[in-house]
Design a protein around this motif. Structure first.
Motif, short mmCIF file in Angstrom:
data_model
loop_
_atom_site.label_atom_id
_atom_site.label_comp_id
_atom_site.label_asym_id
_atom_site.label_seq_id
_atom_site.Cartn_x
_atom_site.Cartn_y
_atom_site.Cartn_z
N SER A 203 0.83 -1.19 0.00
CA SER A 203 0.00 0.00 0.00
C SER A 203 0.87 1.25 0.00
N ASN A 204 0.29 2.38 -0.36
CA ASN A 204 1.03 3.64 -0.32
C ASN A 204 1.48 3.97 1.09
N ALA A 205 0.68 3.60 2.07
CA ALA A 205 1.07 3.85 3.46
C ALA A 205 2.34 3.10 3.82
N GLU A 206 2.45 1.87 3.33
CA GLU A 206 3.66 1.08 3.61
C GLU A 206 4.87 1.67 2.89
N ILE A 207 4.66 2.20 1.68
CA ILE A 207 5.76 2.86 0.97
C ILE A 207 6.18 4.12 1.73
N GLN A 208 5.21 4.87 2.24
CA GLN A 208 5.53 6.06 3.03
C GLN A 208 6.30 5.68 4.29
N PHE A 209 5.96 4.53 4.86
CA PHE A 209 6.71 4.06 6.02
C PHE A 209 8.18 3.84 5.66
N HIS A 210 8.42 3.25 4.50
CA HIS A 210 9.81 3.00 4.09
C HIS A 210 10.56 4.31 3.85
N GLY A 344 5.70 -13.43 10.23
CA GLY A 344 4.56 -12.95 9.45
C GLY A 344 4.77 -11.52 9.04
N PRO A 345 3.90 -11.04 8.17
CA PRO A 345 4.06 -9.67 7.66
C PRO A 345 4.10 -8.62 8.75
N SER A 346 3.30 -8.75 9.77
CA SER A 346 3.29 -7.72 10.80
C SER A 346 4.61 -7.67 11.54
N GLN A 347 5.18 -8.84 11.78
CA GLN A 347 6.47 -8.84 12.46
C GLN A 347 7.56 -8.26 11.57
N HIS A 348 7.46 -8.54 10.28
CA HIS A 348 8.45 -7.95 9.37
C HIS A 348 8.37 -6.44 9.43
N LEU A 349 7.16 -5.91 9.40
CA LEU A 349 7.01 -4.47 9.42
C LEU A 349 7.45 -3.90 10.76
N GLN A 350 7.12 -4.62 11.84
CA GLN A 350 7.51 -4.13 13.16
C GLN A 350 9.02 -4.13 13.32
N ALA A 351 9.66 -5.09 12.70
CA ALA A 351 11.11 -5.19 12.88
C ALA A 351 11.86 -4.06 12.22
N ALA A 352 11.26 -3.45 11.21
CA ALA A 352 11.99 -2.47 10.43
C ALA A 352 12.43 -1.29 11.28
N GLY A 353 13.72 -1.07 11.30
CA GLY A 353 14.26 0.11 11.97
C GLY A 353 14.28 0.02 13.47
N SER A 354 14.07 -1.15 14.04
CA SER A 354 13.94 -1.23 15.48
C SER A 354 15.28 -1.20 16.18
N GLY A 355 15.24 -0.82 17.42
CA GLY A 355 16.45 -0.87 18.23
C GLY A 355 16.85 -2.30 18.47
N ILE A 356 18.14 -2.52 18.67
CA ILE A 356 18.63 -3.87 18.87
C ILE A 356 19.51 -3.91 20.11
N GLN A 357 19.91 -5.09 20.46
CA GLN A 357 20.79 -5.25 21.60
C GLN A 357 22.12 -5.75 21.09
N ASN A 377 13.05 -7.26 4.39
CA ASN A 377 12.24 -8.39 4.82
C ASN A 377 10.77 -8.07 4.68
N HIS A 378 10.41 -6.89 5.11
CA HIS A 378 9.00 -6.51 5.08
C HIS A 378 8.47 -6.54 3.67
N LEU A 379 9.22 -5.96 2.73
CA LEU A 379 8.75 -5.97 1.36
C LEU A 379 8.66 -7.39 0.84
N SER A 380 9.72 -8.18 1.08
CA SER A 380 9.75 -9.51 0.51
C SER A 380 8.68 -10.40 1.13
N SER A 381 8.33 -10.14 2.36
CA SER A 381 7.29 -10.96 2.97
C SER A 381 5.97 -10.76 2.25
N HIS A 382 5.87 -9.61 1.55
CA HIS A 382 4.66 -9.35 0.78
C HIS A 382 4.82 -9.71 -0.68
N THR A 383 5.98 -9.45 -1.24
CA THR A 383 6.11 -9.51 -2.70
C THR A 383 6.97 -10.64 -3.20
N ALA A 384 7.66 -11.33 -2.35
CA ALA A 384 8.56 -12.37 -2.85
C ALA A 384 7.83 -13.66 -3.14
#
Length: 1081
Positions: A203-210, A344-357, A377-384
């Motif tokens: 979606s355009n919203a997901e592209i705006q997120f990227h 799953g897709p939601s986890q892929h999106l949540q993972a994007a840009g997150s802080g790590i240890q 990952n997020h894109l590929s989980s949708h489009t791959a």
């Protein structure tokens, strides 16, 4: 919309072949043969398959009703394989292309790659098939072979700008450039995807997120925050995207000091994370961040542990495993960091840009390589995958078969990998990091390549591979996975395919379906004369002897695509327009005279044979002037513009012409315009012949050069204080009795000592605009003393015929330097020549590489994840010498003029404190025009704006200049022919569709127009939004971008700038002038 798949004719041919095969089987059974029956397709199945190709990847659902499609594809694959076996591989090349498409839709990537490879080896004009290039790019993308995926996708957009899946391409290009840290290119492609109204798996919203996450990755936190907050205002925002945006905002407020004081930041961080959990209570990562945040605040961390463990057990397990260094690349990040959740897709999106240890368990800012991998990952989980509804349902986790790397060879040098480990690791559909042996090595010729030996049937595998003499690989590598044309096995040593390289405006091009030769344009683009041609010129004319040898032993010349009718550049304009009539509503035609297509441009391979090592430091061509007469001696002009001389140093020019260089001194500049704007580049002080990373531990190609702005007065103060500081340091050395004889070049000494430690920071004042003839009247008048061929404005300078200002090209720019100031490696805009005069008092050191080697430097930039055209890079001389690249190296002293010839690659470092002035020049030669047009087309392929509008310039040249050089005339005339056809073709299509064309005209000195979206040149017919037209702001679009925004163009008006009668008159009156009488002087 243009067809971009396998033609119906191919499907019909396949059906006929299957029909013949069925008859043979029936005859065989009738005669009592015991041959096992092969699968066959019904007429209905054949018809259904006719519309299936790579364009449907990501849009076909294989669950529910889609199960029948999956079964049909599987049956088709079996039928095709059976047919290929029975025919011993002797089938039409399109069979292999279709087989590749079917396997791609079934996500059988090894078989898809094998079939695509066979198609490429059989089809000389494979580049015309946009669906093939798109499918190939998807396969490369699946295997994280980003270098090759980028090339394939770029070629799709080049051959078919209106490709129906352009939005999917821009989306993937954005993600790959992001992983490669080419953030400028990444942002451009994300924005191009965003304005496209065609269907997309995101979606355009997901592209705006990227896009927002891209800002965050660049540490542009205020821009990221603004983009995230703007995204939250979107109507009907999905819970997953909303939760992830809130999560990003929460983590940014926790970790970024720039977003306010600590107490306020922590308060906002908790609020955002809590809101994120309200939107998605099952977000393990949000629970994890909230727990870490509260632990940091020592407030209630323990009470979150239970919820944390309950909601993100899957997330935490790999996080802990990631601390073990021995983990494989698909489980750990580049530094042993935690991998990204893939549940799953939601986890892929949540993972994007997150802080790590990190490995020590301390909180850190998000790691670029990991967060970029997450975004991918997020894109590929949708489009791959081909399954899912509009990219929302993930049907399965795609995995490569076997343990052998599938990543194709990524270079003409054996053993190179497409991406660094940091780019490959942490990405979806993982492939273990490729090694040199796994790809292609003379000592491992028997190693299996899944891309070739993928079929269950060994006999079929052999047919897909082809015979030994049909292998795509070069050299000693017989089993190369990569099949992309950039390997150069099918191309001549050329960057473009015709003299004017099919120079095109922004209108889409019908595809040429025939391949013939013509007698009328032999010198332009016909190979039938018996000689290989390069960009339309005979190789003896356009290449040096070392390049000629390479062409004579090339495997296959690139297809010469020329019009099917005997197209001459000499027909009248009336004949051209007559051929363009009655095209139909879509503006397409079966007559290839209307738009002959040319292959995508490619960088030249290294000239052959390679130079011996003792020839890699050639002497720099230098001319010493004693008086004014020497400066105006005609052979000087001829010497400088000779293509065999990549650079010429004209020594003593200022003295011979009595130029007052003091007019450009810092003191005079401050007195004249002290508040004038200066672009500042902050750099590291290093030795001129070396480039180290900031820690001083290894040599790199990336050159630190961060931009800011100041005024002439402030930079002058910095320049003076830098000189005074150097004097103090020198006095201290003398007082300590340290013998340093070379006091002039302190930069090399100091940098050498700091090699293993932090480098000193310096500031370089660059791109100071001196175009205003009122502010800089004295300075500009002084430059009129120069010989005509190096003047800023002259009749023989192509840039003087553009008709408007191009800052820094047909105007003067000034550079203010301190020791160590660097102009990184580059070719001039559109390969024009350049003039540079050192004002002094200090010297500059230059490094120069001939134009024919720019392809080698482009390869080095790709290997180092750098953008050759737009990036900041400083070549490693050891790399160049190892690759047999000659480097001219010389000192430019005050008063010396450096002439950089067309296409020459160069980089410069100041030795002392000095100022320089520079501008570009376009000699009226075939070589200059040819190289300018080639770069124009290469820029288009790379989605880079061409600063020089070559179509606009060519028409102005036809109006203003009498051309007596037959080669230059033919190239210009050919450009006029193509653009005249394109204008008329588009005009006919718009009229047939009932779209009104409104007369607009042009004003004096009105600049050429570029598409505000994709930045290609737009000539004659401008597509302007209704709103922009009513406000008279005239924001221009090309036709392709206009249709992507508004399919039927209802939101656009079409403005006409030239009457067709005027263009016809210019075309007809542009004729070859008689040669000038030779001068004896």
């Amino acid at each position: 919309m243009k067809s971009c798949g396998v033609s119906l004719a191919t499907a019909a041919a396949a059906a006929a072949a299957f029909g013949d095969e069925e008859k043979k089987m029936a005859a065989g059974k009738a005669s009592g043969e015991s041959e096992e029956a092969s699968p066959s397709l019904t007429a209905e199945e054949r018809e259904a398959l006719g519309g299936l190709d790579s364009r449907l990847f990501g849009f076909v659902r294989f669950h529910e009703d889609g199960a029948r499609t999956k079964a049909l594809l599987g049956k088709a694959v079996r039928c095709y394989e059976s047919l290929i076996l029975k025919a011993e591989g002797k089938v039409e090349s399109d069979f292999f292309c279709q087989l590749g498409h079917f396997n791609l839709l079934l996500e059988d990537y090894p078989k898809a790659l094998s079939a695509y490879q066979r198609y490429y080896s059989l089809q000389s004009d494979y580049w015309k098939n946009a669906a093939f290039l798109y499918g190939l790019g998807l396969v490369y993308f699946h295997y994280n072979a980003f270098q090759w995926a980028i090339k394939a996708f770029q070629e799709v957009l080049y051959v078919d700008p209106s490709f129906c899946r352009a939005k999917e391409i821009h989306l993937r290009l954005g993600l790959m450039f992001k992983v490669n840290t080419d953030y400028e290119s990444s942002l451009k492609h994300f924005q191009l995807a965003l304005v496209d109204c065609n269907p997309c798996t995101l979606s355009n919203a997901e592209i705006q997120f990227h896009i927002a996450h891209l800002y965050e990755t660049q540490r542009k936190y205020h821009s990221a925050k603004e983009a995230y907050e703007q995204l939250l205002q979107t109507e009907n925002l999905s819970a997953q995207v909303k939760a992830t945006v809130l999560q990003q905002l929460g983590w940014m407020h926790h970790t970024v000091d720039l977003l306010g004081d600590k107490a306020t930041k922590e308060s906002y961080a908790i609020q955002y994370l809590q809101k994120s959990l309200e939107a998605d209570p099952n977000s393990g990562q949000s629970w994890y961040f909230l727990g870490r945040l509260k632990r940091t605040l020592k407030a209630g961390y323990l009470q979150n542990i239970t919820q944390l463990l309950t909601c993100c057990a899957v997330f935490m397990a790999p996080c802990l495993e990631g601390l073990h260094k021995g983990q494989s690349s698909h489980l750990a990040g580049p530094n042993g960091e935690r991998p990204l959740s893939s549940t799953g897709p939601s986890q892929h999106l949540q993972a994007a840009g997150s802080g790590i240890q990190n490995q020590n368990g301390h909180p850190t800012l998000p790691s670029n390589s990991v967060t970029q991998g997450a975004a991918l990952n997020h894109l590929s989980s949708h489009t791959a995958t081909s399954g899912g509804q509009q990219g929302i349902t993930l049907t399965k986790e795609s995995k490569p078969s076997g343990n052998t790397s599938m990543v194709p060879e990524t270079s003409r040098h054996a053993g190179e990998t497409p991406n660094s480990a940091a780019s490959v690791e942490g990405l979806p559909n993982h492939v273990h990091q490729v090694t040199a042996d796994a790809v292609c090595s003379p000592s491992h010729g028997d190693s299996k390549s899944p891309g070739l030996l993928s079929s269950d049937n060994p006999q079929l595998s052999a047919l897909l591979m082809g015979k030994a003499n049909n292998n795509v690989g070069t050299g000693t590598c017989d089993k190369v996975n990569n099949i992309h044309p950039a390997v150069h096995t099918k191309t001549d040593n050329s960057v473009a395919s015709s003299p004017s390289s099919a120079i095109s405006t922004a209108t889409p091009s019908p595809k040429s379906t025939e391949q013939t030769t013509t007698n009328s344009v032999t010198s332009l683009n016909s190979p039938h004369s018996g000689l290989h041609t390069i960009n339309g010129e005979g190789m003896e004319e356009s290449q040096s002897p070392m390049k000629t040898d390479l062409l004579l032993i090339s495997h296959k010349p690139s297809p010469q695509i020329i019009p099917s009718m005997s197209v001459s550049i000499y027909p009248s304009s009336a004949e051209v327009l007559k051929a363009c009539r009655n095209l139909g509503k879509n503006g397409l035609s079966n007559s290839s005279i209307l738009l002959d297509k040319c292959p995508p441009p490619r960088p030249p391979s290294s000239p052959y044979p390679p130079l011996p090592k003792d020839k890699l430091n050639p002497p720099t061509p230098s001319i010493y002037l004693e008086n004014k007469r020497d400066a105006f001696f005609p052979p000087l002009h001829q010497f400088c513009t000779n293509p065999n001389n990549p650079v010429t140093v004209i020594r003593g020019l200022a003295g011979a012409l009595k130029l007052d260089l003091g007019l450009f001194s810092t003191k005079t500049l401050v007195e004249a315009n002290n508040e004038h704007m200066v672009e500042v580049r902050t750099q590291l002080l290093q030795p001129a012949d070396e480039n180290w990373d900031p820690t001083g531990t290894k040599k790199i190609w990336h050159c630190e050069s961060n931009r800011s702005h100041t005024t002439i007065a402030k930079y002058a103060q910095y320049q003076a204080s830098s000189f005074q500081e150097s004097l103090r340091e020198e006095n201290e050395k003398r007082s300590h009795h340290k013998d340093h004889s070379d006091s002039e070049s302190t930069s090399s000494d100091n940098s050498g000592r700091r090699r293993k430690g932090p480098f000193k920071t310096i500031k370089f004042g660059t791109n100071i605009d001196l175009s205003d003839d009122k502010k800089w009247k004295l300075q500009l008048h002084e430059l009129t003393k120069l010989p005509a061929f190096v003047r800023v404005v002259s009749a023989g300078n192509l840039l003087s015929h553009v008709g408007h200002t191009i800052l820094g090209m047909n105007t003067v720019q000034l550079y203010m330097k301190v020791p160590g100031s660097r102009t990184p490696g580059h070719q001039e805009n559109n390969n024009f020549c350049s003039v540079n005069i050192n004002i002094g008092p200090g010297d500059c050191e230059w490094f120069v590489v001939p134009e024919g080697y720019w392809g080698v430097l482009n390869d080095f930039c790709e290997k180092n994840n750098l953008n050759f055209l737009m990036g900041s890079w400083w070549p490693n001389l050891e790399d160049l010498y190892e690759a047999n690249v000659p480097v001219y190296r010389f000192i430019q002293r005050p008063g010396d003029l450096v002439w950089i010839n067309a296409g020459t690659v160069h980089w410069v470092q100041a030795i002392g404190w000095c100022n320089n002035i520079a501008w570009n020049v376009g000699p009226l030669t075939a070589c200059q025009y040819k190289l300018a047009v080639e770069r124009y087309e290469w820029n288009k392929l790379q989605s880079v704006k061409s600063i020089v509008p070559m179509v606009h310039l060519s028409w102005n040249m036809a109006r203003n200049i009498k051309v007596s050089d037959p080669k230059l005339f033919e190239m210009i005339k050919y450009c006029l022919l193509r653009t005249l056809k394109q204008c008329q073709t588009l005009r006919e299509a718009l009229t047939a569709a009932g779209k009104e064309i409104i007369w607009h005209g042009r004003t004096k000195e009105e600049p050429a127009h570029y598409c505000s979206i994709c930045e290609v040149e737009v000539f004659d017919l401008l597509f302007v939004t209704n709103e922009s037209n009513s406000r008279k702001t005239y924001i221009v679009h090309c036709q392709d971008c206009a249709r992507k925004t508004s399919g039927n163009l209802e939101n656009f008006v079409v403005l006409e700038q030239y009457k067709m009668e005027d263009l016809m008159q210019v075309y007809d009156q542009f004729t070859l002038a008689p040669p000038l009488p030779s001068s004896s002087s």
